[in-house]
Every structure is written in C-alpha cells, then in structure tokens.
Scaffold this motif. Sequence first.
Motif, PDB file in Angstrom:
ATOM      1  N   PRO A 254      57.110  66.783  57.009  1.00 38.99           N
ATOM      2  CA  PRO A 254      57.526  65.373  57.068  1.00 38.99           C
ATOM      3  C   PRO A 254      56.359  64.412  57.242  1.00 38.99           C
ATOM      4  N   ALA A 255      55.281  64.868  57.909  1.00 36.48           N
ATOM      5  CA  ALA A 255      54.123  63.997  58.101  1.00 36.48           C
ATOM      6  C   ALA A 255      53.467  63.643  56.766  1.00 36.48           C
ATOM      7  N   ILE A 256      53.452  64.592  55.834  1.00 35.64           N
ATOM      8  CA  ILE A 256      52.863  64.336  54.518  1.00 35.64           C
ATOM      9  C   ILE A 256      53.746  63.386  53.709  1.00 35.64           C
ATOM     10  N   LEU A 257      55.045  63.598  53.777  1.00 33.47           N
ATOM     11  CA  LEU A 257      55.961  62.706  53.069  1.00 33.47           C
ATOM     12  C   LEU A 257      55.840  61.287  53.612  1.00 33.47           C
ATOM     13  N   ASP A 258      55.689  61.172  54.934  1.00 28.19           N
ATOM     14  CA  ASP A 258      55.513  59.853  55.544  1.00 28.19           C
ATOM     15  C   ASP A 258      54.187  59.234  55.103  1.00 28.19           C
ATOM     16  N   ALA A 259      53.152  60.062  54.974  1.00 28.74           N
ATOM     17  CA  ALA A 259      51.849  59.549  54.561  1.00 28.74           C
ATOM     18  C   ALA A 259      51.895  58.999  53.138  1.00 28.74           C
ATOM     19  N   ASN A 277      59.734  67.107  43.262  1.00 27.71           N
ATOM     20  CA  ASN A 277      58.495  66.555  43.806  1.00 27.71           C
ATOM     21  C   ASN A 277      58.667  65.182  44.447  1.00 27.71           C
ATOM     22  N   THR A 278      59.887  64.655  44.456  1.00 25.45           N
ATOM     23  CA  THR A 278      60.109  63.339  45.066  1.00 25.45           C
ATOM     24  C   THR A 278      61.126  63.411  46.196  1.00 25.45           C
ATOM     25  N   PHE A 279      61.295  64.607  46.798  1.00 25.97           N
ATOM     26  CA  PHE A 279      62.134  64.704  47.990  1.00 25.97           C
ATOM     27  C   PHE A 279      61.533  63.836  49.096  1.00 25.97           C
ATOM     28  N   GLY A 280      62.383  63.097  49.797  1.00 25.73           N
ATOM     29  CA  GLY A 280      61.913  62.265  50.888  1.00 25.73           C
ATOM     30  C   GLY A 280      62.027  62.974  52.227  1.00 25.73           C
ATOM     31  N   ALA A 281      61.465  62.359  53.253  1.00 24.98           N
ATOM     32  CA  ALA A 281      61.493  62.945  54.594  1.00 24.98           C
ATOM     33  C   ALA A 281      62.918  62.952  55.129  1.00 24.98           C
TER      34      ALA A 281
END
Length: 542
Positions: A254-259, A277-281
């Motif tokens: 989740p930290a990468i998705l948030d970044a 490849n576009t799944f969100g947190a």
Amino acid sequence: MTGAQLFARTLSHWDCGPVFHVPGEGILEALDALADVDVPLIACRHEAGMAYMAQAAGHVRGKPGICLAGRAPGALNATLALHTAFTDAAPMILIIGQPPMRQAGREPFLDNDFSLAFAPVAKWIGTCSEAARLPEILSRAWATVMSGQRGPVVVAINEDVWVETVDAPVLAPPIVARPRVPAADADAIARLLAGADNPVLVVGGTGWSEAGVTALRDFAETTGLPVVTSYRRRDLMPADHPCFAGELGIGADPAILDAVARADLVIVAGMRLGEINTFGAGVFEGFRLLAAPEPTQTLVHIHPDASELNRVYRAALPVCAEAETLFEPLGRALTAHSLPDWSEWRLGLRAARETFATGRPGHGPLDLRAVCRVLREALPPDAMLTVGAGAYAHWPQRYFPHTVYGTQLGPKSGAMGYGLSAAIGVQASCPGRRVVAMAGDGCFLMHGEELATAVLHKLPVTVIVVNNNSYGAIAASQTRHFGRTVGTDLAPVDLAAYARAFGAAGFRVETTADFAPALASALATDGPALIELMTGPEALRP
C-alpha cells in the motif's frame, strides 16, 4: 520438397525450437517432417499446457514459441492459454491442422472456423491453403508476433499443404521494425523531470533485452529516480537496487500505491495501463491507481503499440516506442538540465519496500515466508521461478527476491495451471538451467498431468505445491464479503504420491524445519520432483 518439409526446414532455420505439440489429425505430416530436422519435439498431455509451454519458451528466448495442435478439439483446448499469452504479451505461434480444402464449407470432421473462435485472443489469425505461400504466411506470423505489443498468432494450415510439392526458398526470419523514442520527446521528458519534485518511473511489459535492462538500471543509478515495476515484472530491477521501490498489481505494498498517487510525474515505460497494473490501495479493483481518464499526475506513457496509448488514460505525452530505447536519448537530453535532489523521496520509498519485503513470520507449523527464503538461498541467481494464480502466489511475490533479469514468469490474466507448464517450457528451452514452479493445490491440478511430460522428456523441474485443500483466494474473498465460504473446499489429494505415480520424486513437508532437507533432495533428483507443503487457512497470504 513437400510443404511439410518446407515448414520443418523453416522452423529449423529460424531457430524456433523446441516445438511443443499434442499429436493429432491435421499435423501428422508436419510432425514427421520435423523429426528429420534439428528441432526438439516436446509431446504434451493437453493443448493448454502445450501452449503455456510455448509462450514461456517465447518469453525466455525472445522469439516466438511454437506449438502445434490438431483439428478443432485440440486447437480449442488451447483457448485459455491463447488468452493468457494475449494478456501477457507473450510471443507465440499456434499452428493448427485443418481438413483438406476439398472439404471446406462442409463442416468436416473436427473442423472449426478459427477466425471467429480466436479473434478476441490473438493478434492475427492466418490461413494457408497453398504450400507455395508458406514462406509468406510464416513470415507474416513471425513479424506480427514480434511487432508492437507482442502476442500470440494463430495459423491454420490445410492438410493439402503438407503433401504438396513446392519449389520455394527457406527464408530468413523477417527483420522487425523497432520504434525508438525520438530526440524531441526525450527533450520534453527531460524538461518534465527537471521540474518534478516526486517523480516515479514505472517499467513493465515485454520486449526488453539484457542491454535494455542494463540501460534502465544505469539510468536509475545516474539520476536517482525511483523505479516501480508492473505486476510480475520484478525481474526488470534487482531486488537490492537502491532505486527499486516495489511492484504494482495484486498484493502490492500500500505504501507504493500511495507513493504513485502522491507523485507529480509518472513515466510509464512499456507497461499497459490495464486493470491489474492500476489496482488502488485497499481495493481489489483496477483503474483506481490513477484517475481516469485524466490523471492528476503528469503522465508520460511510452509503449510500442499505438493502440495502447490514450486507451483509458490521457497521457500528457504519449510516445509510441520500445520502452528500452528511452534511456539513451533521455540521458543525453538531461545533460542540458539540473535535476532536483530526489534522495529523500527515493529513500522513503526504498525504506517502505524493505519493510514490506521483510514482513513478519507466518502462522502455523509451516512458515511460507521462511520457505521462500530457504528457496532463494538454495537457488542460483539465474534460476527461473514460475507461478500460476492463487493466494499462495502472494508469498513468493513478496518474499522471493529477483536479482537477475528473466527469472520470473506468471500469468497476468489470473489463469490457473500455468506454473508447471511454463516451467517445462523454460526447462526445455534452456537445458541446464534451474527451474522451479510454485503452485497451489487447486492451481497445480488444473494441469498436473503435464508432470508426465517432464518425466517423459527427463526435464528436471522442481515443483512446490502449497496444499490447503481449497481454492484459497476465492475462499478469502467469500469470507471477506459474506463471512463464510461456499463451494471452495477441495477433496484432499496426496500430491507427493501423485507425483511418484508419474515417475517423479515426491516429498511431503508439514513443518518449516522439514522443508530445507526436502528441497535439497528434490534439487539433487535426476529428473522432475514435487514437494507438497501441507498448510491450512492461516497460510492463505502474508
């Protein structure tokens, strides 16, 4: 020569081996001709497994993998694998035998209109009804597979073609155009980078080479730009590289998705901006990582297929080019600019990645985190790890690091049964290389029969099966949504005994301490071996 001989000599001249097949009506003459040239033949148990093998071989060799199927029943068995190759952008050619032309339109035995059946899952469906046109059709098939976004092609060949006498040349494989990033676009990207506070480079897709991956890593080191990979393409960046920040897709940190959400510039190189490849947190849903159709971040999208650009997301700068051609012109363009200091941004992302990849011990008597670590330590850096689909795949995805390019294969489509077949395809294509497949019990038994293929051809693949007697990923979703499971329990199967029934070595592991000695025995086996890991619901995912 006959059409069958021309076909066989062409594949030999193009270095297309091995050829994977399930023998059947419509391809008998072709198989007989292939036996007289230096192209290895791998006889498989099922056409889907056959096609998975071919696409895996195509991935590792960087040229179309070849598979042959008989008429409609055999060919249609390969449909799921074709879909998987299409979504994975895998280079593959499926050759199908068709009835003689004199039977055309009469619904002959085992016939089918493949132009209708395969249109949604193939880049092109060709038909050859004259031996003289074989060089043309095969050249077009090769060029279509390797141009733009790679993918599968289907060629149906009428039986008449195999027996016709023909005076035609054995051509060299066609030279495929590779679009490069223009200097003007590189200059524009350089200006965007010079003005960015929190940029991210996202890399993925196929069509990469050793030189391209080296250029990517050198570019990251020179600029300090954080790099994120697409789903199941972690091998594009070494796990220990200080610029590697993580992987998108299912099970992402989740930290990468948030970044990525906080980035002001996102440069996407080679990756399709599709659902996975576009799944969100915090959501199991695509197209949530970036706002569609207009992202709040400045988006640069580099992809070799123009149809992928602006398909969902409007890019500020779309560039139709091979991803790996970006770094040389961009490096030149950046010499005219002073880049901001991204070290704090990059170090924060790297720290999050290291925390995520370290994780915590698993629950229960068999710790799958420890299993992944023992496996990594026992294998050479260039060992190939293949997986299929299921909750078990989260464990190697998180805890099995890749440091060498070309060491990871897994379906982007969620297709089960892929891991073993893909491992066989790699092992047959790269003799002497260490290849390990990892599967869940449900995933493995989708195409467990291909273990017989590994035994027949003496291919020393190692298979690790996480057995919890359930469709674990679906059971987890049901529990999350409904508080109970329905229809996801599986009958217990002694998979170690199943392996031994095929003539492979079989080992059963119930505790963490038992895994290392079982793995040592499996890796020392002269032939295929299977390790069955007995787990419960506590080991569904990290």
